[in-house]
Design a protein around this motif. Structure first.
Motif, PDB file in Angstrom:
ATOM      1  N   LEU A 153       0.728  -1.280   0.143  1.00 16.42           N
ATOM      2  CA  LEU A 153       0.234  -0.090   0.002  1.00 16.42           C
ATOM      3  C   LEU A 153       0.896   1.294   0.183  1.00 16.42           C
ATOM      4  CD1 LEU A 153      -2.647  -0.904   2.445  1.00 16.42           C
ATOM      5  CD2 LEU A 153      -2.656  -1.419   0.186  1.00 16.42           C
ATOM      6  N   LEU A 154       2.127   1.213   0.467  1.00 15.74           N
ATOM      7  CA  LEU A 154       2.833   2.474   0.728  1.00 15.74           C
ATOM      8  C   LEU A 154       4.272   2.137   0.108  1.00 15.74           C
ATOM      9  CD1 LEU A 154       2.089   2.581   4.363  1.00 15.74           C
ATOM     10  CD2 LEU A 154       0.790   3.818   2.559  1.00 15.74           C
ATOM     11  N   ASP A 155       4.541   2.971  -0.957  1.00 15.14           N
ATOM     12  CA  ASP A 155       5.921   3.017  -1.508  1.00 15.14           C
ATOM     13  C   ASP A 155       6.295   4.123  -2.491  1.00 15.14           C
ATOM     14  OD1 ASP A 155       4.907   2.419  -4.216  1.00 15.14           O
ATOM     15  OD2 ASP A 155       5.265   0.071  -3.693  1.00 15.14           O
ATOM     16  N   GLY A 156       7.138   4.406  -3.002  1.00 11.93           N
ATOM     17  CA  GLY A 156       7.550   5.309  -3.767  1.00 11.93           C
ATOM     18  C   GLY A 156       6.692   5.577  -5.080  1.00 11.93           C
ATOM     19  N   LYS A 157       6.190   4.658  -5.428  1.00  9.12           N
ATOM     20  CA  LYS A 157       5.312   4.736  -6.692  1.00  9.12           C
ATOM     21  C   LYS A 157       3.699   4.433  -6.622  1.00  9.12           C
ATOM     22  CE  LYS A 157       8.982   3.174  -9.450  1.00  9.12           C
ATOM     23  NZ  LYS A 157       9.455   1.829 -10.425  1.00  9.12           N
ATOM     24  N   PHE A 158       3.471   4.116  -5.310  1.00  6.47           N
ATOM     25  CA  PHE A 158       1.916   3.743  -5.272  1.00  6.47           C
ATOM     26  C   PHE A 158       1.323   3.703  -3.761  1.00  6.47           C
ATOM     27  CE2 PHE A 158      -0.719  -0.475  -5.076  1.00  6.47           C
ATOM     28  CZ  PHE A 158      -1.855   0.345  -5.398  1.00  6.47           C
ATOM     29  N   THR A 178      -4.581  15.337   2.748  1.00 10.32           N
ATOM     30  CA  THR A 178      -4.017  15.914   1.405  1.00 10.32           C
ATOM     31  C   THR A 178      -2.518  16.452   1.518  1.00 10.32           C
ATOM     32  OG1 THR A 178      -5.298  17.918   1.756  1.00 10.32           O
ATOM     33  CG2 THR A 178      -6.331  16.005   0.334  1.00 10.32           C
ATOM     34  N   GLU A 179      -2.578  17.290   2.634  1.00 16.35           N
ATOM     35  CA  GLU A 179      -1.388  18.259   2.766  1.00 16.35           C
ATOM     36  C   GLU A 179      -0.145  17.303   3.503  1.00 16.35           C
ATOM     37  OE1 GLU A 179      -0.894  21.128   1.511  1.00 16.35           O
ATOM     38  OE2 GLU A 179      -2.875  20.927   0.760  1.00 16.35           O
ATOM     39  N   ASN A 180      -0.697  16.671   4.681  1.00 17.38           N
ATOM     40  CA  ASN A 180       0.673  16.276   5.407  1.00 17.38           C
ATOM     41  C   ASN A 180       0.969  14.830   4.998  1.00 17.38           C
ATOM     42  OD1 ASN A 180       0.545  18.432   7.237  1.00 17.38           O
ATOM     43  ND2 ASN A 180      -0.407  17.331   8.796  1.00 17.38           N
ATOM     44  N   GLN A 181       0.223  14.287   4.037  1.00 22.02           N
ATOM     45  CA  GLN A 181       0.525  12.893   3.684  1.00 22.02           C
ATOM     46  C   GLN A 181       0.408  12.754   2.343  1.00 22.02           C
ATOM     47  OE1 GLN A 181      -1.475   9.722   5.989  1.00 22.02           O
ATOM     48  NE2 GLN A 181      -1.369  10.777   7.766  1.00 22.02           N
ATOM     49  N   ALA A 182      -0.645  12.812   1.675  1.00 22.20           N
ATOM     50  CA  ALA A 182      -0.698  12.657   0.093  1.00 22.20           C
ATOM     51  C   ALA A 182       0.374  13.964  -0.386  1.00 22.20           C
ATOM     52  CB  ALA A 182      -2.065  12.739  -0.559  1.00 22.20           C
ATOM     53  N   GLY A 183       0.167  15.038   0.206  1.00 18.92           N
ATOM     54  CA  GLY A 183       1.082  16.032  -0.349  1.00 18.92           C
ATOM     55  C   GLY A 183       2.478  15.890  -0.385  1.00 18.92           C
ATOM     56  N   GLU A 184       2.989  15.174   0.867  1.00 22.91           N
ATOM     57  CA  GLU A 184       4.270  14.904   0.936  1.00 22.91           C
ATOM     58  C   GLU A 184       4.961  13.996   0.310  1.00 22.91           C
ATOM     59  OE1 GLU A 184       6.721  16.550   2.821  1.00 22.91           O
ATOM     60  OE2 GLU A 184       5.278  18.059   2.985  1.00 22.91           O
ATOM     61  N   TRP A 185       3.838  12.946  -0.169  1.00 27.54           N
ATOM     62  CA  TRP A 185       4.155  11.769  -1.109  1.00 27.54           C
ATOM     63  C   TRP A 185       4.494  12.459  -2.512  1.00 27.54           C
ATOM     64  CZ3 TRP A 185       2.089   9.787  -5.416  1.00 27.54           C
ATOM     65  CH2 TRP A 185       2.439   8.345  -5.926  1.00 27.54           C
ATOM     66  N   ILE A 186       3.633  13.301  -2.941  1.00 28.90           N
ATOM     67  CA  ILE A 186       3.571  14.011  -4.287  1.00 28.90           C
ATOM     68  C   ILE A 186       5.109  14.766  -4.269  1.00 28.90           C
ATOM     69  CG2 ILE A 186       2.710  15.871  -5.572  1.00 28.90           C
ATOM     70  CD1 ILE A 186      -0.009  14.738  -4.856  1.00 28.90           C
ATOM     71  N   SER A 187       5.301  15.412  -3.163  1.00 31.60           N
ATOM     72  CA  SER A 187       6.688  16.223  -3.431  1.00 31.60           C
ATOM     73  C   SER A 187       7.822  15.425  -3.474  1.00 31.60           C
ATOM     74  CB  SER A 187       6.794  17.032  -1.920  1.00 31.60           C
ATOM     75  OG  SER A 187       5.692  18.056  -1.648  1.00 31.60           O
ATOM     76  N   GLN A 188       7.972  14.317  -2.723  1.00 32.24           N
ATOM     77  CA  GLN A 188       9.224  13.260  -2.770  1.00 32.24           C
ATOM     78  C   GLN A 188       8.897  12.765  -4.447  1.00 32.24           C
ATOM     79  OE1 GLN A 188       9.762  10.460   0.350  1.00 32.24           O
ATOM     80  NE2 GLN A 188       9.095  11.912   1.943  1.00 32.24           N
ATOM     81  N   LEU A 189       7.707  12.528  -4.797  1.00 28.48           N
ATOM     82  CA  LEU A 189       7.739  11.916  -5.977  1.00 28.48           C
ATOM     83  C   LEU A 189       8.446  12.671  -7.098  1.00 28.48           C
ATOM     84  CD1 LEU A 189       6.624   9.346  -7.810  1.00 28.48           C
ATOM     85  CD2 LEU A 189       4.463  10.704  -8.075  1.00 28.48           C
TER      86      LEU A 189
END
Length: 397
Positions: A153-158, A178-189
């Protein structure tokens, strides 16, 4: 597609084999087989995915498979199923991306029996039965920690957030997810994909462009997540009461890589088994006298084209913002939504809006009489390889 088979544990199971999920015809055949089997017998139905995507080039169509996932949680929520997972890792990965792993794990355990055929790993993974909570600090830690512990469920691409509506107030849902979790994932991606930003720019300009891109991608997920606040609303919705109502939702982000002469794609999916877009908007629109339950296609068309009247847009403004970003990145929106009208009949609307650079959008909307979809699945695709924006092939992911 179905036949009677005998096993030691299930002497009269009805076997439904799924060899491919690439077209509407495949979905209709599967749904019709489930209806026929469940209406003609009380025996469990064996869903056999073992041959699906066995050959490496073979892919399923994510948008059509998302429809099947919805059916397993709504129309067939009380159907006794035996599930045989795909025999290939490629097939299992495809079903995870398309919401089917989620649907299988979120169904009642007493009605869902997994036959892994002595595979080493359990599928779907136990984690697909989890729920997300803004107060689950371990969830956020697992997204961003650097370690070797695998997690489907949790990795750099998914990344997938399971039932985010269930344990979060609106403010927590929108901000924390959206900000603290998905947003940070997007930033790193984005920072690990330098090709998504034109390399001819100077370093400072590239960083600025990168931040602008991150902001736009965050906005897409923000708007999709915001709509979950309305998916299970309790105000006067036509056909609100219904049997076998599993309140399930997920928010998902993933990347598919482009090959030669192709492009990378970033996928945003928000899916729920709520009351549907039309039923949610209709109470705001009927007072004008211009809309009723027969206006489903008009409402969806105006929503996507950002033409809804102001008094009907409190839960529709997000699509205005999504549309503007889709136009900029020549993206796609696949939208499937259905609701039960006042007489209990289900109406299903399917839309595909395709945006091509320097051209007007291509919008196709159909009322699908063969489906009984409940809720909404919105799947946004953005093409993010600057050098290959003129190539367009998005029918299968």
């Amino acid at each position: 597609m179905n036949s009677m088979v005998t096993t030691d544990d299930n002497p009269t199971a009805v076997d439904v084999k799924i060899d491919k999920l690439t077209s509407d015809a495949d979905v209709y055949a599967l749904v019709d087989s489930l209806r026929e089997a469940s209406s003609s017998s009380s025996a469990p139905i064996a869903l056999d995915f073992r041959s699906l995507a066995r050959a490496r080039p073979q892919r399923i169509n994510a948008h059509r498979t998302e429809i099947v996932a919805n059916a397993l949680l709504t129309e067939f929520a009380e159907t006794d199923l035996i599930v045989h997972p795909p025999s290939s890792p490629n097939g299992r990965k495809n079903l995870e991306r398309a919401g089917l792993a989620f649907a299988i794990r979120q169904r009642p355990p007493r009605l869902t029996h997994l036959e892994t055929d002595r595979q080493k790993e359990s599928w779907p993974a136990v984690d697909w039965g989890r729920t997300w909570s803004p107060f689950d600090s371990n969830f956020r830690q697992r997204i961003f920690e650097v370690g070797d512990e695998p997690d489907v469920l949790l990795d750099g691409k998914f990344v997938t957030f399971l039932n985010p509506h269930a344990y979060a107030a609106d403010d927590d849902l929108v901000w924390e997810l959206t900000e603290n979790q998905a947003g940070e994932w997007i930033s790193q991606l984005v920072r690990t994909r330098p090709t998504w930003v034109d390399s001819v720019h100077e370093l400072g300009e590239r960083k600025k462009t990168q931040q602008e891109l991150i902001g736009k991608l965050r906005r897409v997920i923000y708007e999709l997540v915001t709509n979950l606040s309305y998916a299970f609303c309790s105000h006067n919705v036509a056909g609100r009461a219904r049997r076998n109502f599993l309140q399930r939702s997920y928010v998902q982000l993933y990347v598919t890589r482009g090959g030669t002469n192709s492009f990378d794609r970033l996928h945003f999916v928000a899916a729920d088994t709520g009351f549907g877009i039309v039923a949610t908007l209709l109470p705001k629109l009927v007072r004008s006298g211009e809309y009723d339950e027969s206006s489903s296609e008009l409402i969806i068309r105006q929503l996507i084209n950002t033409e809804l009247p102001d008094y009907g847009r409190s839960s529709g403004r997000g699509y205005d913002r999504i549309t503007s970003i889709l136009k900029e990145y020549s993206g796609d929106l696949f939208l499937t939504t259905g609701f039960a009208n006042s007489s209990g009949q289900c109406q299903t609307m399917r839309a595909h809006s395709q945006y091509v650079a320097a051209e007007s959008s291509k919008l196709r909307i159909i009322r699908d009489e063969r489906l009984r979809f409940r809720g909404t699945t919105a799947h946004v695709i953005l093409r993010l390889d600057e050098s290959n924006r003129d190539d367009l092939d998005k029918t299968t992911v």
